[in-house]
Motif scaffolding. Structure first.
Motif, PDB file in Angstrom:
ATOM      1  N   GLY A   1       5.805   3.521  -2.912  1.00 51.41           N
ATOM      2  CA  GLY A   1       5.045   2.451  -3.052  1.00 51.41           C
ATOM      3  C   GLY A   1       4.808   1.711  -1.858  1.00 51.41           C
ATOM      4  O   GLY A   1       5.248   2.028  -0.877  1.00 51.41           O
ATOM      5  N   LYS A   2       3.945   0.592  -1.976  1.00 51.03           N
ATOM      6  CA  LYS A   2       3.609  -0.104  -0.748  1.00 51.03           C
ATOM      7  C   LYS A   2       4.616  -0.843  -0.134  1.00 51.03           C
ATOM      8  O   LYS A   2       4.642  -0.970   1.248  1.00 51.03           O
ATOM      9  CB  LYS A   2       2.430  -1.213  -1.229  1.00 51.03           C
ATOM     10  N   ASP A   3       5.403  -1.463  -0.949  1.00 52.52           N
ATOM     11  CA  ASP A   3       6.640  -2.217  -0.134  1.00 52.52           C
ATOM     12  C   ASP A   3       7.272  -1.268   0.573  1.00 52.52           C
ATOM     13  O   ASP A   3       7.866  -1.509   1.702  1.00 52.52           O
ATOM     14  CB  ASP A   3       7.182  -3.007  -1.134  1.00 52.52           C
ATOM     15  N   SER A   4       7.848  -0.205   0.102  1.00 54.64           N
ATOM     16  CA  SER A   4       8.549   0.689   0.924  1.00 54.64           C
ATOM     17  C   SER A   4       7.779   1.250   2.004  1.00 54.64           C
ATOM     18  O   SER A   4       8.638   1.553   2.971  1.00 54.64           O
ATOM     19  CB  SER A   4       9.344   1.701   0.046  1.00 54.64           C
ATOM     20  N   LEU A   5       6.709   1.624   1.964  1.00 52.25           N
ATOM     21  CA  LEU A   5       5.854   2.044   2.949  1.00 52.25           C
ATOM     22  C   LEU A   5       5.657   1.047   4.143  1.00 52.25           C
ATOM     23  O   LEU A   5       6.007   1.551   5.448  1.00 52.25           O
ATOM     24  CB  LEU A   5       4.393   2.522   2.740  1.00 52.25           C
TER      25      LEU A   5
ATOM     26  N   SER B   1       4.027  14.121  -4.574  1.00 56.45           N
ATOM     27  CA  SER B   1       3.377  14.784  -3.565  1.00 56.45           C
ATOM     28  C   SER B   1       2.998  13.777  -2.268  1.00 56.45           C
ATOM     29  O   SER B   1       3.186  14.205  -1.050  1.00 56.45           O
ATOM     30  CB  SER B   1       1.719  15.024  -4.049  1.00 56.45           C
ATOM     31  N   TYR B   2       2.845  12.387  -2.672  1.00 55.16           N
ATOM     32  CA  TYR B   2       2.598  11.445  -1.490  1.00 55.16           C
ATOM     33  C   TYR B   2       3.713  11.497  -0.769  1.00 55.16           C
ATOM     34  O   TYR B   2       3.741  11.153   0.498  1.00 55.16           O
ATOM     35  CB  TYR B   2       2.176  10.167  -2.129  1.00 55.16           C
ATOM     36  N   VAL B   3       5.110  11.369  -1.333  1.00 55.20           N
ATOM     37  CA  VAL B   3       6.437  10.927  -0.723  1.00 55.20           C
ATOM     38  C   VAL B   3       6.592  12.169   0.312  1.00 55.20           C
ATOM     39  O   VAL B   3       6.821  12.169   1.709  1.00 55.20           O
ATOM     40  CB  VAL B   3       7.520  11.121  -1.712  1.00 55.20           C
ATOM     41  N   LYS B   4       6.174  13.568  -0.156  1.00 54.98           N
ATOM     42  CA  LYS B   4       6.303  14.697   0.911  1.00 54.98           C
ATOM     43  C   LYS B   4       5.565  14.599   2.017  1.00 54.98           C
ATOM     44  O   LYS B   4       5.671  14.876   3.038  1.00 54.98           O
ATOM     45  CB  LYS B   4       6.376  15.840  -0.165  1.00 54.98           C
ATOM     46  N   GLU B   5       4.168  14.213   1.674  1.00 51.39           N
ATOM     47  CA  GLU B   5       3.076  14.012   2.688  1.00 51.39           C
ATOM     48  C   GLU B   5       3.716  13.100   3.758  1.00 51.39           C
ATOM     49  O   GLU B   5       3.462  13.268   4.796  1.00 51.39           O
ATOM     50  CB  GLU B   5       1.780  13.809   2.153  1.00 51.39           C
ATOM     51  N   VAL B   6       4.154  11.827   3.300  1.00 55.84           N
ATOM     52  CA  VAL B   6       4.428  10.916   4.246  1.00 55.84           C
ATOM     53  C   VAL B   6       5.755  11.370   5.280  1.00 55.84           C
ATOM     54  O   VAL B   6       5.611  11.192   6.402  1.00 55.84           O
ATOM     55  CB  VAL B   6       5.106   9.554   3.498  1.00 55.84           C
TER      56      VAL B   6
ATOM     57  N   TRP C   1      -0.020  -6.009   1.795  1.00 59.16           N
ATOM     58  CA  TRP C   1      -1.489  -5.066   1.892  1.00 59.16           C
ATOM     59  C   TRP C   1      -2.094  -5.569   3.345  1.00 59.16           C
ATOM     60  O   TRP C   1      -2.731  -4.475   3.816  1.00 59.16           O
ATOM     61  CB  TRP C   1      -2.401  -5.624   0.839  1.00 59.16           C
ATOM     62  N   LEU C   2      -2.111  -6.766   3.742  1.00 60.21           N
ATOM     63  CA  LEU C   2      -2.868  -6.837   5.001  1.00 60.21           C
ATOM     64  C   LEU C   2      -2.358  -6.178   6.258  1.00 60.21           C
ATOM     65  O   LEU C   2      -2.790  -5.812   7.097  1.00 60.21           O
ATOM     66  CB  LEU C   2      -2.944  -8.284   5.393  1.00 60.21           C
ATOM     67  N   TYR C   3      -0.797  -6.190   6.114  1.00 59.82           N
ATOM     68  CA  TYR C   3      -0.028  -5.277   7.176  1.00 59.82           C
ATOM     69  C   TYR C   3      -0.523  -3.873   6.920  1.00 59.82           C
ATOM     70  O   TYR C   3      -0.772  -3.116   8.264  1.00 59.82           O
ATOM     71  CB  TYR C   3       1.412  -5.661   6.983  1.00 59.82           C
ATOM     72  N   LEU C   4      -0.399  -3.297   6.170  1.00 61.80           N
ATOM     73  CA  LEU C   4      -0.864  -1.808   5.760  1.00 61.80           C
ATOM     74  C   LEU C   4      -2.329  -1.642   6.010  1.00 61.80           C
ATOM     75  O   LEU C   4      -2.580  -0.647   7.034  1.00 61.80           O
ATOM     76  CB  LEU C   4      -0.707  -1.291   4.412  1.00 61.80           C
ATOM     77  N   ILE C   5      -3.112  -2.532   5.705  1.00 57.86           N
ATOM     78  CA  ILE C   5      -4.627  -2.268   6.261  1.00 57.86           C
ATOM     79  C   ILE C   5      -4.675  -2.245   7.791  1.00 57.86           C
ATOM     80  O   ILE C   5      -5.251  -1.615   8.477  1.00 57.86           O
ATOM     81  CB  ILE C   5      -5.428  -3.158   5.496  1.00 57.86           C
TER      82      ILE C   5
ATOM     83  N   LYS D   1      -1.953   5.255   5.214  1.00 58.54           N
ATOM     84  CA  LYS D   1      -2.274   5.927   4.242  1.00 58.54           C
ATOM     85  C   LYS D   1      -1.454   5.446   2.915  1.00 58.54           C
ATOM     86  O   LYS D   1      -0.206   5.945   2.898  1.00 58.54           O
ATOM     87  CB  LYS D   1      -2.198   7.382   4.438  1.00 58.54           C
ATOM     88  N   VAL D   2      -1.823   5.129   2.063  1.00 57.56           N
ATOM     89  CA  VAL D   2      -1.024   4.472   0.872  1.00 57.56           C
ATOM     90  C   VAL D   2      -1.052   5.358  -0.339  1.00 57.56           C
ATOM     91  O   VAL D   2      -2.051   6.298  -0.322  1.00 57.56           O
ATOM     92  CB  VAL D   2      -1.493   3.115   0.518  1.00 57.56           C
TER      93      VAL D   2
END
Length: 639
Positions: A246-250, A279-284, A383-387, A392-393
């Motif tokens: 999720g976004k918070d853990s990212l 799939s996303y976790v493995k990509e990260v 969200w502003l931090y990630l952007i 990649k979320v």
């Protein structure tokens, strides 16, 4: 997840009227002006509306007011829009434009669709535009629930269908309420003081929002990095990032990489995660070159369903079996001396988390220290931090989800389930069949599945109203009894002689006393009689006799102690008969008194009868508690 209306905190977010963007701090970095307040409900955990969200909102406006042009006038293409979750019978968001809530976009379970209800600002705009459904009255005021004859409307556009929302204007043209049509009347469902529009004729984008908040975002990052460095040095244990996808853990992961460099990530695959998340976790992990520690529940949920039935918000056996136990097992294997787990936990997510400290000890894993570098961040901060970081979320966010987790979680709303069904119909069909089969077995009608009443043991008032509307009558006590795989059919108490009190009860199922004998040392010393088909357990507060026929007798010096002993017997019986070999007892037992064979066994000489394994065991703490509640109900009824 639903928001409580009892929030005592509200994020200090602002809105720049010059640049038409939200602000994380009082001052805008683009124009230097101090922002005004955002007009929305606490805790103000707002998030940006993405394209999928905007499409949904515009469609709900167009269908509610039969006017697509109005949809784009209320939700312009070139303005930043925010969403703020609010309490409702299902999923609902305040829609914020120009710093003002213009309406609520909510999912209507009865109509099986998203709808849009305008509030004061939205009604003022509708009236000003003279589009959609609106009515200017001959009077200056209206009362809540007042029924206004359509003949009293000076001018406007009245909906032809009932139940559609209509903006109400006073004689002078100010918005004063919203109504729905009922026959030849408009029924007022919300009123307020005369409202004018607060339209800002300035276009804005998320990129503008980043620029207007760049100094504060950088400040947030520096502060979080300093916290991670300080807490990791102070704790002195190996550091890992709990990564859910999720976004918070990212955000927490990115901050950790900046603070201390390469760090392992731990992902818990509950077995009911969305495929995109796995799939996303493995990509990260691959993209950042990080070690991935994966805790997996495998098929534990589906296997356990046969014992526990569907989970509920107040019956979360799934959290122990699919989250806590796999995580505790993997952490014990990888970090026997403990670790510092950095977690993307935020105080604006729930009332419970709003009271959580920034650093804490895990009750079930005492050697694990949890810490959140983003405890004070809102969803907008994240969200502003990630952007800003061009991160990649998880693609699920752009498909309409605002949270990442188990796709059949009872904390989800019907709207989220509908989205799961649209994206993965085969997954939802599997779950729907499971639910329907269980409902049929327990005698529940199809509405119990269709409207998601399985998500509660104690169904709350708003859901009971929904049940009434769909013609479903629910007896709460009988409903709860059906959750357990067994039930108490008879209970009685009596004093066999002076100085003692006995309670007897009968379960509607036979009891495997050999299995119970193996676990019963957690209560006291056990003696078995295979000839009599019974075992006796002598504890510090009394004696238990449990027979194969389902009969249980608890004797103690007084009624309260006998009741306590009887409840403990129910927990041991549940733990013995419904054990799924999950390993929770092994993980929590410090005395190493338990062997996890089939069946598991407790060593009386090693066991110190602390009760921790009883509390940790899902069967004991959920099924046992259900039976104990039945027992208390029966006792109260008997009295």
């Amino acid at each position: 997840m639903r928001r409580s209306s009892k929030w005592t905190i509200k994020a200090d977010l602002r809105w720049c009227k010059n640049c038409n963007i939200p602000l994380l701090s009082p001052k805008c970095d683009l124009c230097g002006e101090v922002g005004g307040r955002i007009h929305a409900s606490p805790p103000l955990d707002v998030r940006p509306a993405f394209e999928k969200d905007l499409q949904k909102i515009r469609k709900s406006i167009a269908e509610e007011f039969d006017d697509w042009k109005l949809a784009y006038m209320l939700i312009p293409k070139r303005k930043v829009a925010l969403l703020n979750k609010v309490t409702y019978i299902d999923q609902a968001d305040e829609v914020i434009v120009d710093g003002w809530t213009i309406g609520h976009c909510f999912y209507d379970p009865l109509k099986n669709k998203w709808r849009f209800k305008p509030v004061a600002e939205g009604c003022a705009r509708i009236i000003n535009l003279e589009r959609g459904y609106w009515a200017q009255l001959k009077t200056h005021k209206v009362k809540l629930w007042e029924k206004i004859p359509i003949s009293n409307v000076l001018r406007g556009n009245i909906p032809p269908q009932e139940e559609k929302f209509t903006a109400i204007a006073s004689r002078t043209g100010s918005a004063i309420g919203v109504a729905v049509r009922e026959g030849d009347y408009l029924k007022v469902i919300k009123v307020w003081k005369p409202q004018k529009t607060h339209i800002i004729e300035v276009n804005s984008t998320i990129k503008d929002t980043i620029k207007g908040n760049r100094n504060h975002i950088a400040h947030l990052e520096r502060r979080a990095i300093a916290f991670i460095k300080e807490v990791s040095k102070k704790i002195g244990k190996p550091v890992i990032v709990s990564f859910s996808g999720g976004k918070d853990s990212l955000a927490t992961l990115l901050l950790t990489l900046e603070a201390i460099g390469e760090t392992p990530i731990m992902f818990n695959d509950t077995g009911i995660e969305m495929p995109e998340t796995v799939s996303y976790v493995k990509e990260v992990a691959e993209y950042y070159g990080l070690k991935l520690i994966e805790a997996s529940a495998h098929n534990a949920f589906w296997n356990s369903f046969e014992v526990y039935g569907p989970p509920a918000r107040d019956y979360r056996w799934c959290c122990k079996i699919c989250k806590l136990i796999p995580i505790a097992t993997i952490m014990k294997n990888h970090f026997p001396e403990g670790s510092l787990n950095l977690v993307g936990q935020r105080k604006y997510e729930s009332l419970a988390r709003s009271k959580s400290p920034q650093v804490w000890k895990n009750k079930w894993m005492p050697r694990i220290i949890g810490a959140s570098p983003i405890i004070d961040w809102t969803a907008l901060h994240v969200w502003l931090y990630l952007i800003w970081k061009n991160a990649k979320v998880n693609p699920l966010y752009y498909m309409g989800f605002d949270r990442i987790g188990c796709w059949l979680c009872p904390s989800c709303e019907l709207a989220e389930f509908k989205l799961v069904e649209e994206i993965h119909p085969s997954l939802w069909l599997k779950w729907e069949r499971k639910l329907s089969s269980w409902a049929k077995l327990k005698g529940f009608p199809e509405e119990w599945v269709k409207y998601g009443f399985w998500r509660w043991q104690r169904i709350p008032g708003d859901q009971m109203k929904l049940a009434s509307k769909v013609g479903l009558k629910i007896n709460l006590q009988e409903y709860r009894v059906h959750r357990a795989p067994a039930k108490i059919v008879k209970i009685k108490g009596f004093e066999p002689c002076a100085g003692s009190y006995t309670i007897e009860g009968i379960l509607d199922t036979s009891i495997d006393i050999i299995k119970v004998k193996n676990i019963a040392p957690v209560i006291g010393e056990v003696k078995a009689s295979t000839n009599l088909g019974a075992i006796s357990i002598k504890s510090e507060i009394g004696e238990l006799v449990i027979s194969t026929t389902g009969r249980i007798a608890a004797t103690s010096t007084d009624e309260i102690s006998a009741e306590k002993l009887f409840s403990e017997a129910l927990k041991v019986i549940s733990r013995s008969m419904y054990c799924t070999l999950c390993g929770s007892c092994i993980n929590i037992c410090r005395a190493q008194a338990i062997s996890l064979n089939n069946p598991p066994k407790v060593d009386f000489k090693k066991c110190n009868r602390c009760g921790r394994c009883q509390e940790a065991c899902p069967a004991s703490s959920y099924i046992g508690k259900l039976l104990a509640d039945q027992f208390k109900w029966q006792v109260a009824k008997h009295d």
